[in-house]
Write a protein that holds these residues in place. Structure first.
Motif: not given
Ligand SMILES: Cc1ncc(COP(=O)(O)O)c(C=O)c1O
Length: 391
Positions: A127, A129, A146, A148
């Protein structure tokens, strides 16, 4: 008033309730309503090569692809895709059993996730995304986890990736070059992904639609790493490379059993699509190296034009290594909320952009980020820069 059909239950099911309308619809409507320059949605404002458009017209006139093409895609295109993978990446795929043509990368992503996931399977995805990932994982009943990418460098955190894998993890969903951050995964990052995928016996779906838009470093397909070909579904698309996003010609390359699984799902989504355009894209893929070099050089110049303009207007600019998007931070302008900033921007100065926070589960990680598309004519970018100067 009588009760709606179906009673009081909402029409949109629980899996998709969070995905009502996309930010692109809202921002593009704002662009039209205010006559703004739309740097929101990622589509070029000029069409691809005239000879490829002519090839599509010829295919229609010659009756090639006007009726349902073969389920896996027309043989000419499958051959051209296999040849492209060989020519640019040294990867060998059998056009009959290891290539599948789809309705853009979007359908390839949906078909792959619907085919490969059981309900409850966890999917680790980078992400922010691309917006269809979360929806497709939800449609497949999967659980998104996720990983990140954090400003300012948006690098893949290998330790965090390792920590995110659980016994329920089935699949890694990668995107390189990465939309919206412009990150291009390095050979070391890809090697770490490969090591983990092999160790934990994970499948990988990798979205490489911006493979020809890399300005720094180079694009390495994950499937080219040792031990990865057999567990990797690679997705790409003609939309970004040839500037025909409306033709929706995408593809999957993977070993036969994975392609067969994705094909099983795909046949019940669209079955087939884009018949005549498939013939034209077969010709496009065979364009000489100069086409690909010019594409890259043009976009590099546009990247720099917009990045310099955004920096001059006061944004913190994260210059992308690839894709045709620039992510910026609005904090230096005294702003705190990307969504509110993007909603006000068209009236303030006649430009539309996209707030990155809608691409995050962890919305605080992207609250002050705003994305700009630079796949537009230079004069349009120059005008946008001049308008942004008023901020
Ligand atoms: C990362 C990414 N994947 C997939 C797509 C969709 O590709 P297509 O138009 O071929 O469906 C896009 C389009 O913006 C994208 O940015």
């Amino acid at each position: 008033m009588s009760a709606p059909a179906g009673g009081s239950r909402p029409f949109l099911n629980r899996r998709l309730a969070a995905f009502g309308t996309t930010i692109f619809a809202e921002m593009s409507a704002l662009a039209t309503a205010t006559g703004s320059i739309n740097l929101g949605q990622g589509f070029p404002d000029t069409d691809g090569p005239a000879e490829i458009a002519e090839a599509a017209v010829r295919a229609i006139r010659d009756g090639r692809g006007n009726q349902y093409p073969p389920g896996p895609g027309v043989p000419e295109l499958r051959l051209a895709i296999a040849e492209h993978q060989r020519r640019f990446h040294g990867l060998t795929y059998d056009p009959d059993t290891e290539v599948l043509v789809t309705a853009g990368a979007t359908e390839a992503i949906a078909a792959a996730l619907l085919a490969l996931l059981e309900p409850g399977d966890e999917v680790i995805a980078l992400e922010p995304y691309y917006d269809s990932y979360a929806a497709c994982i939800a449609m497949a009943g999967g659980v998104r986890v996720p990983l990140t990418l954090r400003a300012p460098h948006f690098r893949l955190d290998v330790d965090a990736l390792r920590a995110a894998v659980t016994p329920r993890t089935r699949l890694l969903l990668l995107n390189t070059p990465h939309n919206p951050t412009g990150t291009v995964l390095t050979p070391a990052e890809l090697a770490a992904v490969a090591e983990l995928a092999i160790e934990r016996d994970l499948l990988v779906v990798t979205d490489e639609v911006y493979e020809h838009l890399v300005f720094e470093g180079s694009h390495t397909p994950l499937a080219s790493l040792s031990g990865m070909r057999e567990r990797t579904v690679t997705i790409s698309s003609a939309g970004k490379t040839f500037s025909f996003t409306g033709w929706k010609v995408g593809w999957v390359t993977a070993p036969p059993a994975l392609v067969a699984a994705v094909r099983s799902t795909k046949q019940f989504l669209t079955y087939v699509s884009s018949g005549p355009f498939q013939h034209a894209i077969a010709e496009a893929l065979a364009l000489p190296d100069t086409f690909y070099e010019t594409l890259r050089a043009d976009h590099l110049a546009k990247r720099d034009l917009l990045a310099d303009g955004l920096a001059a207007a006061g944004f913190e600019v994260f210059r992308p290594q690839g894709t045709y998007f620039i992510t910026t931070d609005i904090t230096p302008l005294g702003e705190k909320d990307g969504l509110a900033f993007c909603r006000a921007l068209p009236t303030r100065c006649g430009v539309v952009a996209i707030p990155n926070q809608v691409f995050y589960d962890d919305q605080s990680a992207g609250a002050t980020q705003v994305r700009w598309a630079f796949c537009k004519r230079k004069e349009v970018l120059a005008e946008a820069v001049s308008r942004l100067g008023r901020l």
